[in-house]
Write a protein that holds these residues in place. Structure first.
Motif, PDB file in Angstrom:
ATOM      1  N   GLN A 112       0.815  -1.220   0.000  1.00  0.00           N
ATOM      2  CA  GLN A 112       0.000   0.000   0.000  1.00  0.00           C
ATOM      3  C   GLN A 112       0.846   1.266   0.000  1.00  0.00           C
ATOM      4  OE1 GLN A 112      -2.476  -0.528   3.471  1.00  0.00           O
ATOM      5  NE2 GLN A 112      -4.003  -1.706   2.348  1.00  0.00           N
ATOM      6  N   SER A 113       2.151   1.121   0.136  1.00  0.00           N
ATOM      7  CA  SER A 113       3.064   2.267   0.203  1.00  0.00           C
ATOM      8  C   SER A 113       4.011   2.260  -0.991  1.00  0.00           C
ATOM      9  CB  SER A 113       3.881   2.201   1.501  1.00  0.00           C
ATOM     10  OG  SER A 113       5.035   3.014   1.427  1.00  0.00           O
ATOM     11  N   SER A 114       4.043   3.361  -1.720  1.00  0.00           N
ATOM     12  CA  SER A 114       4.928   3.450  -2.882  1.00  0.00           C
ATOM     13  C   SER A 114       6.386   3.240  -2.487  1.00  0.00           C
ATOM     14  CB  SER A 114       4.762   4.805  -3.572  1.00  0.00           C
ATOM     15  OG  SER A 114       3.454   4.956  -4.084  1.00  0.00           O
ATOM     16  N   ALA A 115       6.784   3.820  -1.363  1.00  0.00           N
ATOM     17  CA  ALA A 115       8.170   3.693  -0.920  1.00  0.00           C
ATOM     18  C   ALA A 115       8.493   2.255  -0.518  1.00  0.00           C
ATOM     19  CB  ALA A 115       8.439   4.645   0.242  1.00  0.00           C
ATOM     20  N   GLN A 116       7.590   1.614   0.189  1.00  0.00           N
ATOM     21  CA  GLN A 116       7.844   0.239   0.613  1.00  0.00           C
ATOM     22  C   GLN A 116       7.776  -0.732  -0.561  1.00  0.00           C
ATOM     23  OE1 GLN A 116       5.247  -0.712   3.902  1.00  0.00           O
ATOM     24  NE2 GLN A 116       6.407   0.550   5.339  1.00  0.00           N
ATOM     25  N   ARG A 117       6.889  -0.507  -1.490  1.00  0.00           N
ATOM     26  CA  ARG A 117       6.834  -1.333  -2.699  1.00  0.00           C
ATOM     27  C   ARG A 117       8.171  -1.288  -3.422  1.00  0.00           C
ATOM     28  NH1 ARG A 117       1.183  -1.728  -5.055  1.00  0.00           N
ATOM     29  NH2 ARG A 117       2.119  -1.496  -7.112  1.00  0.00           N
ATOM     30  N   LYS A 118       8.701  -0.086  -3.573  1.00  0.00           N
ATOM     31  CA  LYS A 118       9.986   0.074  -4.268  1.00  0.00           C
ATOM     32  C   LYS A 118      11.104  -0.620  -3.497  1.00  0.00           C
ATOM     33  CE  LYS A 118      13.103   3.521  -6.272  1.00  0.00           C
ATOM     34  NZ  LYS A 118      14.318   2.853  -5.768  1.00  0.00           N
ATOM     35  N   ALA A 119      11.102  -0.461  -2.170  1.00  0.00           N
ATOM     36  CA  ALA A 119      12.153  -1.076  -1.359  1.00  0.00           C
ATOM     37  C   ALA A 119      12.117  -2.598  -1.481  1.00  0.00           C
ATOM     38  CB  ALA A 119      12.003  -0.651   0.098  1.00  0.00           C
ATOM     39  N   VAL A 120      10.920  -3.183  -1.460  1.00  0.00           N
ATOM     40  CA  VAL A 120      10.796  -4.641  -1.562  1.00  0.00           C
ATOM     41  C   VAL A 120      11.238  -5.112  -2.947  1.00  0.00           C
ATOM     42  CG1 VAL A 120       9.161  -6.563  -1.612  1.00  0.00           C
ATOM     43  CG2 VAL A 120       9.033  -4.851   0.217  1.00  0.00           C
ATOM     44  N   LEU A 121      10.787  -4.434  -3.990  1.00  0.00           N
ATOM     45  CA  LEU A 121      11.178  -4.828  -5.346  1.00  0.00           C
ATOM     46  C   LEU A 121      12.675  -4.660  -5.561  1.00  0.00           C
ATOM     47  CD1 LEU A 121       8.262  -3.432  -7.547  1.00  0.00           C
ATOM     48  CD2 LEU A 121       8.866  -5.829  -7.180  1.00  0.00           C
ATOM     49  N   ASP A 122      13.238  -3.561  -5.069  1.00  0.00           N
ATOM     50  CA  ASP A 122      14.683  -3.354  -5.196  1.00  0.00           C
ATOM     51  C   ASP A 122      15.448  -4.452  -4.459  1.00  0.00           C
ATOM     52  OD1 ASP A 122      14.274  -1.110  -6.715  1.00  0.00           O
ATOM     53  OD2 ASP A 122      14.745   0.331  -5.117  1.00  0.00           O
ATOM     54  N   GLY A 123      14.960  -4.816  -3.283  1.00  0.00           N
ATOM     55  CA  GLY A 123      15.603  -5.880  -2.527  1.00  0.00           C
ATOM     56  C   GLY A 123      15.599  -7.196  -3.285  1.00  0.00           C
ATOM     57  N   GLN A 124      14.478  -7.504  -3.932  1.00  0.00           N
ATOM     58  CA  GLN A 124      14.383  -8.743  -4.705  1.00  0.00           C
ATOM     59  C   GLN A 124      15.295  -8.707  -5.933  1.00  0.00           C
ATOM     60  OE1 GLN A 124      12.360 -11.696  -4.274  1.00  0.00           O
ATOM     61  NE2 GLN A 124      12.280 -10.932  -2.179  1.00  0.00           N
ATOM     62  N   LYS A 125      15.349  -7.561  -6.594  1.00  0.00           N
ATOM     63  CA  LYS A 125      16.213  -7.439  -7.774  1.00  0.00           C
ATOM     64  C   LYS A 125      17.688  -7.532  -7.389  1.00  0.00           C
ATOM     65  CE  LYS A 125      12.901  -4.641 -10.385  1.00  0.00           C
ATOM     66  NZ  LYS A 125      12.578  -3.283 -10.901  1.00  0.00           N
ATOM     67  N   ASN A 126      18.064  -6.899  -6.295  1.00  0.00           N
ATOM     68  CA  ASN A 126      19.454  -6.972  -5.836  1.00  0.00           C
ATOM     69  C   ASN A 126      19.814  -8.394  -5.409  1.00  0.00           C
ATOM     70  OD1 ASN A 126      19.858  -4.240  -6.314  1.00  0.00           O
ATOM     71  ND2 ASN A 126      19.296  -3.642  -4.227  1.00  0.00           N
ATOM     72  N   LEU A 127      18.852  -9.091  -4.819  1.00  0.00           N
ATOM     73  CA  LEU A 127      19.082 -10.482  -4.434  1.00  0.00           C
ATOM     74  C   LEU A 127      19.290 -11.347  -5.678  1.00  0.00           C
ATOM     75  CD1 LEU A 127      19.223 -12.320  -1.963  1.00  0.00           C
ATOM     76  CD2 LEU A 127      16.749 -12.596  -2.102  1.00  0.00           C
ATOM     77  N   GLN A 128      18.509 -11.075  -6.705  1.00  0.00           N
ATOM     78  CA  GLN A 128      18.670 -11.811  -7.954  1.00  0.00           C
ATOM     79  C   GLN A 128      20.062 -11.594  -8.546  1.00  0.00           C
ATOM     80  OE1 GLN A 128      15.931 -10.638 -11.070  1.00  0.00           O
ATOM     81  NE2 GLN A 128      16.081 -12.622 -12.076  1.00  0.00           N
ATOM     82  N   LYS A 129      20.537 -10.352  -8.504  1.00  0.00           N
ATOM     83  CA  LYS A 129      21.879 -10.051  -9.024  1.00  0.00           C
ATOM     84  C   LYS A 129      22.956 -10.748  -8.193  1.00  0.00           C
ATOM     85  CE  LYS A 129      20.696  -5.477 -10.889  1.00  0.00           C
ATOM     86  NZ  LYS A 129      20.910  -4.006 -10.741  1.00  0.00           N
ATOM     87  N   ALA A 130      22.776 -10.752  -6.882  1.00  0.00           N
ATOM     88  CA  ALA A 130      23.765 -11.383  -6.011  1.00  0.00           C
ATOM     89  C   ALA A 130      23.819 -12.889  -6.230  1.00  0.00           C
ATOM     90  CB  ALA A 130      23.448 -11.070  -4.548  1.00  0.00           C
ATOM     91  N   LEU A 131      22.681 -13.484  -6.618  1.00  0.00           N
ATOM     92  CA  LEU A 131      22.622 -14.923  -6.849  1.00  0.00           C
ATOM     93  C   LEU A 131      23.145 -15.323  -8.222  1.00  0.00           C
ATOM     94  CD1 LEU A 131      19.113 -15.704  -5.329  1.00  0.00           C
ATOM     95  CD2 LEU A 131      21.293 -16.574  -4.478  1.00  0.00           C
ATOM     96  N   ALA A 132      23.221 -14.383  -9.151  1.00  0.00           N
ATOM     97  CA  ALA A 132      23.595 -14.698 -10.536  1.00  0.00           C
ATOM     98  C   ALA A 132      24.915 -15.459 -10.653  1.00  0.00           C
ATOM     99  CB  ALA A 132      23.628 -13.420 -11.366  1.00  0.00           C
ATOM    100  N   PRO A 133      25.967 -15.075  -9.915  1.00  0.00           N
ATOM    101  CA  PRO A 133      27.229 -15.824 -10.048  1.00  0.00           C
ATOM    102  C   PRO A 133      27.143 -17.267  -9.565  1.00  0.00           C
ATOM    103  CG  PRO A 133      27.587 -13.658  -9.048  1.00  0.00           C
ATOM    104  CD  PRO A 133      26.118 -13.892  -9.053  1.00  0.00           C
ATOM    105  N   HIS A 134      26.098 -17.590  -8.837  1.00  0.00           N
ATOM    106  CA  HIS A 134      25.951 -18.926  -8.265  1.00  0.00           C
ATOM    107  C   HIS A 134      24.885 -19.752  -8.998  1.00  0.00           C
ATOM    108  CE1 HIS A 134      28.303 -17.252  -4.964  1.00  0.00           C
ATOM    109  NE2 HIS A 134      27.413 -16.282  -4.874  1.00  0.00           N
ATOM    110  N   ALA A 135      24.480 -19.277 -10.157  1.00  0.00           N
ATOM    111  CA  ALA A 135      23.361 -19.907 -10.864  1.00  0.00           C
ATOM    112  C   ALA A 135      23.660 -21.343 -11.272  1.00  0.00           C
ATOM    113  CB  ALA A 135      22.998 -19.084 -12.096  1.00  0.00           C
ATOM    114  N   ASN A 136      24.915 -21.679 -11.462  1.00  0.00           N
ATOM    115  CA  ASN A 136      25.260 -23.027 -11.914  1.00  0.00           C
ATOM    116  C   ASN A 136      25.692 -23.942 -10.768  1.00  0.00           C
ATOM    117  OD1 ASN A 136      24.768 -22.416 -14.665  1.00  0.00           O
ATOM    118  ND2 ASN A 136      26.779 -21.451 -14.823  1.00  0.00           N
ATOM    119  N   GLY A 137      25.462 -23.500  -9.532  1.00  0.00           N
ATOM    120  CA  GLY A 137      25.810 -24.328  -8.386  1.00  0.00           C
ATOM    121  C   GLY A 137      24.816 -25.456  -8.202  1.00  0.00           C
ATOM    122  N   LYS A 138      25.085 -26.308  -7.234  1.00  0.00           N
ATOM    123  CA  LYS A 138      24.229 -27.469  -7.002  1.00  0.00           C
ATOM    124  C   LYS A 138      22.938 -27.114  -6.270  1.00  0.00           C
ATOM    125  CE  LYS A 138      27.915 -30.907  -7.068  1.00  0.00           C
ATOM    126  NZ  LYS A 138      28.592 -32.003  -6.335  1.00  0.00           N
TER     127      LYS A 138
END
Length: 411
Positions: A112-138
């Motif tokens: 319901q909050s524009s600021a919190q929506r952005k923070a959650v989405l940014d957190g998910q996108k940054n997590l995706q980037k951090a996981l990218a180097p490990h995409a081929n792990g077990k």
């Protein structure tokens, strides 16, 4: 190590750090050396195929071992979570986990909050980037979140397309109808799991044990806000095994490590019968620090995120130990069926594989048999009523098999 846990100072320190899942802003978790006297079955064993008997229904599946409730910083706050993504990946490899669901906290009604929506989405996108180097792990890392409402309870939210949901439903729309968030999330492939539903306050000198982390629709009287009603209606499962709650809170403060898990499973069976829905148990470490645990096991057709989701949705899941995933049933001379399946008949044959000497079968939460491993037993069930059959194998518990249940569509 067991002796060190019995030492009063060590025991007090462990409880203060880890009891009750500690899903509070001020909580921390034990380090890897703070093992409990009871740990799940070896994750190495969990990577093997399920044991098979003649005509087994388990042949198409591989047992994948995972942790369904794992916090990580960022997006979680460093004041709450002491472990980053690199250490998480390393720990998952050490534990030989096939999958980990990452569940950073998100605040209630963040959508319901524009600021919190952005923070959650940014957190998910940054997590995706951090996981990218490990995409081929077990280990397969699945991005989710823990919806954290301190007034009503917590829920694990995973597998859905969060970005699509928020792009379709703006903050103003969800301000008037917050229940639409969870409805649309499920429509987008999401799974909702109620976390630590019976973690009610205890009289204790340990502060976190006095916190109410329970699911209020189970433990308190309503009315409840519309989004909590939607969560209660749409949730596909419950966190039956929370490592910190079972192995520390229940084991030490209540002297009964089965307290929460048996109560949750009994409630699940009741809900399944009443609502004509397939409901799944999951397990998670709820780790905020330097450990992970194999706590959810799925019978998966493929080693992929899609395969894991399909197995969960189908009910092919067990918690705390992989051995309970070997439960099979059949009616009459029909083929054997795996967890999550439906059968019809007044007599259901059941068997459990492996080599455990401690097996128990339940019907709607009541123990009905104690078969030996590999033994086929006949279970009497009402032909005109829904019955949920499940197994306990050692410390592990299976998902349900449904006898004479007219499950709702999608259930």
């Amino acid at each position: 190590m067991l002796a060190s846990l019995r030492a009063p100072t060590r025991f007090a320190a462990l409880l203060a750090l880890t009891v009750a899942g500690a899903c509070s802003p001020s909580s921390t978790r034990p380090d890897e050396g703070a093992a409990t006297p009871s740990t799940p079955a070896s994750p190495a064993a969990a990577a093997k195929n399920a044991p098979e008997a003649a005509g087994s229904a388990l042949a198409p599946y591989e047992v994948l071992a995972g942790d369904f409730h794992c916090h990580v910083n960022p997006p979680d706050s460093p004041s709450d979570v002491a472990r980053g993504i690199d250490e998480t990946v390393e720990l998952a490899a050490q534990e030989k986990l096939d999958f980990v669901v990452l569940t950073p906290h998100v605040p209630a009604r963040f959508f319901q909050s524009s600021a919190q929506r952005k923070a959650v989405l940014d957190g998910q996108k940054n997590l995706q980037k951090a996981l990218a180097p490990h995409a081929n792990g077990k280990t397969i890392f699945i991005r989710g979140m823990e919806y954290t409402d301190h007034a009503y309870g917590h829920a694990g939210v995973a597998f859905g397309d969060l970005e699509a949901v928020l792009s379709e439903l703006d903050a103003r729309t969800l301000g008037g109808k917050p229940e639409l968030f969870f409805e649309r999330y499920v429509d987008k492939g999401g799974l909702l799991v109620v976390n630590h539903p019976f973690s009610t306050p205890l009289e204790s000198t340990v502060a976190i044990a006095r916190a109410n982390l329970s699911w209020r629709p189970f433990t308190a009287k309503g009315p409840f806000p519309s989004e909590i009603q939607a969560l209660a209606r749409l949730a596909q499962g419950y966190e039956a095994y929370n490592f910190a709650i079972t192995e520390l809170r229940d084991r030490f403060l209540l002297a009964d490590s089965e307290h929460s898990i048996s109560r949750i499973l009994a409630r699940m069976d009741q809900e399944s019968v009443e609502k004509k829905r397939r409901l799944i148990p999951v397990g998670g470490s709820d780790s905020h620090s330097h450990y992970l645990r194999a706590s959810t096991f799925v019978l998966s057709k493929t080693r992929s995120q899609e395969g894991i989701r399909e197995a969960l949705a189908a009910g092919r899941v067990c918690v705390r130990s992989r051995d309970a995933c070997s439960l099979e049933v059949r009616a009459g001379e029909g083929a054997w069926s795996a967890l999550g399946s439906s059968v019809r008949g007044s007599v259901v044959e059941a068997r459990v594989g492996g080599d455990s000497q401690d097996i128990e079968l339940f019907v709607n939460g009541t123990a009905v048999a104690q078969p030996a491993a590999g033994e086929t037993v006949k279970v009497q069930v009402p032909a005109d009523k829904c019955s949920v059959i499940r197994a306990r194998v050692g410390e592990g518990y299976s998902g349900g098999v449904y006898a004479n249940c007219d499950l709702a569509e999608g259930g």
